[in-house]
Scaffold this active site. Structure first.
Site, short mmCIF file in Angstrom:
data_model
loop_
_atom_site.label_atom_id
_atom_site.label_comp_id
_atom_site.label_asym_id
_atom_site.label_seq_id
_atom_site.Cartn_x
_atom_site.Cartn_y
_atom_site.Cartn_z
N GLY A 69 0.83 -1.22 0.00
CA GLY A 69 0.00 0.00 0.00
C GLY A 69 0.85 1.26 0.00
N TYR A 117 -3.80 -19.77 4.61
CA TYR A 117 -3.57 -18.55 3.82
C TYR A 117 -3.93 -18.80 2.35
CZ TYR A 117 -0.64 -14.64 2.00
OH TYR A 117 -0.15 -13.51 1.39
P1 NAP Z 1 1.50 -5.81 5.18
O1 NAP Z 1 2.65 -4.88 4.99
O2 NAP Z 1 1.53 -6.74 6.33
O3 NAP Z 1 0.18 -4.94 5.22
C1 NAP Z 1 -1.05 -5.51 5.56
C2 NAP Z 1 -2.09 -4.45 5.51
O4 NAP Z 1 -3.37 -5.02 5.85
C3 NAP Z 1 -1.85 -3.30 6.51
O5 NAP Z 1 -2.24 -2.09 5.92
C4 NAP Z 1 -2.81 -3.66 7.65
O6 NAP Z 1 -3.23 -2.51 8.41
C5 NAP Z 1 -3.97 -4.23 6.85
N1 NAP Z 1 -4.83 -5.06 7.69
C6 NAP Z 1 -4.48 -6.19 8.38
N2 NAP Z 1 -5.53 -6.65 9.08
C7 NAP Z 1 -6.55 -5.78 8.85
C8 NAP Z 1 -7.89 -5.71 9.32
N3 NAP Z 1 -8.40 -6.61 10.17
N4 NAP Z 1 -8.66 -4.68 8.89
C9 NAP Z 1 -8.17 -3.76 8.06
N5 NAP Z 1 -6.92 -3.78 7.56
C10 NAP Z 1 -6.11 -4.79 7.96
O7 NAP Z 1 1.30 -6.71 3.86
P2 NAP Z 1 1.84 -6.47 2.39
O8 NAP Z 1 3.12 -7.23 2.29
O9 NAP Z 1 1.76 -5.05 2.01
O10 NAP Z 1 0.77 -7.32 1.55
C11 NAP Z 1 -0.30 -6.71 0.87
C12 NAP Z 1 -1.04 -7.77 0.08
O11 NAP Z 1 -0.15 -8.41 -0.84
C13 NAP Z 1 -1.64 -8.88 0.94
O12 NAP Z 1 -2.92 -9.21 0.46
C14 NAP Z 1 -0.67 -10.04 0.74
O13 NAP Z 1 -1.30 -11.28 0.90
C15 NAP Z 1 -0.23 -9.82 -0.70
N6 NAP Z 1 1.08 -10.38 -1.03
C16 NAP Z 1 2.19 -10.05 -0.30
C17 NAP Z 1 3.40 -10.62 -0.64
C18 NAP Z 1 4.66 -10.32 0.14
O14 NAP Z 1 5.71 -10.91 -0.17
N7 NAP Z 1 4.63 -9.44 1.13
C19 NAP Z 1 3.51 -11.50 -1.73
C20 NAP Z 1 2.36 -11.79 -2.46
C21 NAP Z 1 1.16 -11.23 -2.10
P3 NAP Z 1 -2.36 -1.99 9.69
O15 NAP Z 1 -1.13 -1.33 9.11
O16 NAP Z 1 -3.26 -1.02 10.35
O17 NAP Z 1 -2.04 -3.21 10.49
#
Ligand code: NAP
Ligand code: GDP
Length: 320
Positions: free
Chosen positions: A20, A142
């Site tokens: 994000g 997941y």
């Molecule tokens: P991240 O940094 O952990 O961010 C997760 C986000 O989700 C944060 O903004 C968090 O808000 C929000 N969130 C969590 N629980 C929530 C809830 N109950 N209500 C509202 N918001 C909530 O994850 P990311 O790495 O940016 O991943 C973003 C997306 O990409 C996810 O769908 C993930 O599955 C996908 N993805 C990630 C990777 C990777 O390698 N990281 C790879 C493939 C796909 P807060 O900041 O307030 O906690």
């Protein structure tokens, strides 16, 4: 193709997370006159709650939604909280898509992960192979929550005509990642360990054998690709967002790049008592390349260096 003067109000769930924040950076740099971007965190609404989800969606009344919000974690957290990963993420996804349908949102792009792919498969994996077998047990909860987005997108299209699609990124890393040693994914984990080796003389230790292979993508590259998919990608079926197959590296190679970026002198150690998880999940980006042949990915060494510099400058406020 997007109508260029269409006014878009884009709501990004999970807008405070790594992906994000990368989209926020790119959208601010582009400053597109017809696009207003809103970035949500869990403090704005707990999207596991249907009423809170409906209320925040009504408040902003978006034309478009990028759905990122999820419980995310590395292989060790995925194993420890296998069931929670399913219930937590399924609730969020159900609430978000239901509210988008209710509000008549024109397009939703949800973020899946290569964990959706079958464990036992041929390589490279492509978009047609998702249902060819169960995912690896370590990521069961997941993976199935993510797979259900595919089911919902198709069913929402068939029954209600909704334009809900999804993207499948490979491993992502970058600023604002979760650098927690127990819960985070491999690259932020190794970068944090590199930081501790440099500043606290703690041995730089890789979990497992170092032989598993992964395709790593810089978060800013993923941000650009998600923004492209929101504007231009026209299918309900997903598209894999990944670097090329020849850019896949072993965990050993990536650990050496992190060690170099911190200029560590003590070498790389291995804790082979920890599981390796999935040995590889090589994904094909042929579909993406056909649609977007000229996209240039950030070289891994450069992305690692930028992330290392970010952590050095932001350690006090980072998720460690
Ligand atoms: P991240 O940094 O952990 O961010 C997760 C986000 O989700 C944060 O903004 C968090 O808000 C929000 N969130 C969590 N629980 C929530 C809830 N109950 N209500 C509202 N918001 C909530 O994850 P990311 O790495 O940016 O991943 C973003 C997306 O990409 C996810 O769908 C993930 O599955 C996908 N993805 C990630 C990777 C990777 O390698 N990281 C790879 C493939 C796909 P807060 O900041 O307030 O906690
Ligand atoms: P995955 O790509 O979804 O399997 O999840 P991860 O990013 O957590 O792990 C990728 C690989 O890196 C696995 O083989 C782990 O054993 C290995 N690995 C090595 N060191 C670490 C570390 O410090 N943290 C994590 N999460 N994985 C590590």
């Amino acid at each position: 193709m997007r109508v260029m003067n269409e006014q878009m109000v884009v709501l990004v769930t999970g807008g405070s997370g790594m992906v994000g924040q990368a989209i926020k950076k790119v959208s601010e740099e582009e400053n597109h006159p017809n696009e207003k971007w809103i970035f949500l965190s869990s403090k704005d609404a707990d999207l596991r709650d249907p009423e809170e989800t409906r209320a925040i969606m009504r408040k902003y009344n978006p034309t478009h939604v990028v759905h990122l919000a999820a419980m995310v974690g590395g292989v060790y957290k995925l194993i420890r909280l296998n069931c929670d990963f399913f219930t937590y993420n399924f609730r969020i996804n159900d609430n978000v898509l239901d509210s988008c349908k209710e509000l008549g949102v024109k397009k939703v792009v949800s973020c899946l992960s290569t964990c959706v792919f079958p464990d036992k498969t041929t390589y490279p994996i492509d978009e047609t192979m998702i249902y060819n077998g169960p995912p690896h047990d370590s990521t069961l909860g997941y993976s199935y929550a993510k797979r259900m987005i595919l089911v919902m997108n198709k069913a929402y299209k068939m029954q209600y005509g909704c334009n809900f699609t999804s993207v499948i990124p490979t491993n992502v890393y970058g600023p604002h990642d979760n650098f927690n040693l127990e819960d985070g994914q491999v690259l932020p984990g190794l970068i944090h360990k590199g930081y501790l080796a440099k500043h606290k003389n703690i041995p730089f230790t890789v979990y497992g054998s170092g032989t598993p292979r992964r395709q790593f993508m810089y978060s800013v590259d993923l941000a650009k690709l998600i923004m492209w998919s929101l504007r231009e990608y026209e299918e309900i079926d997903p598209v894999i967002l990944s670097v090329d197959e020849e850019d896949e590296v072993s965990i050993k190679e990536v650990a050496e790049m992190v060690s170099e970026a911190f200029d560590l002198q003590d070498g790389v150690h291995y804790d082979t008592s920890k599981t390796d998880g999935q040995l590889k999940k090589t994904a094909s980006n042929a579909k993406l390349r056909k649609l977007l042949p000229d996209f240039k990915f950030t070289p891994l060494r450069q992305g690692i260096k930028e992330t290392v510099d970010w952590l050095e400058a932001n350690y006090e406020n980072a998720r460690v």
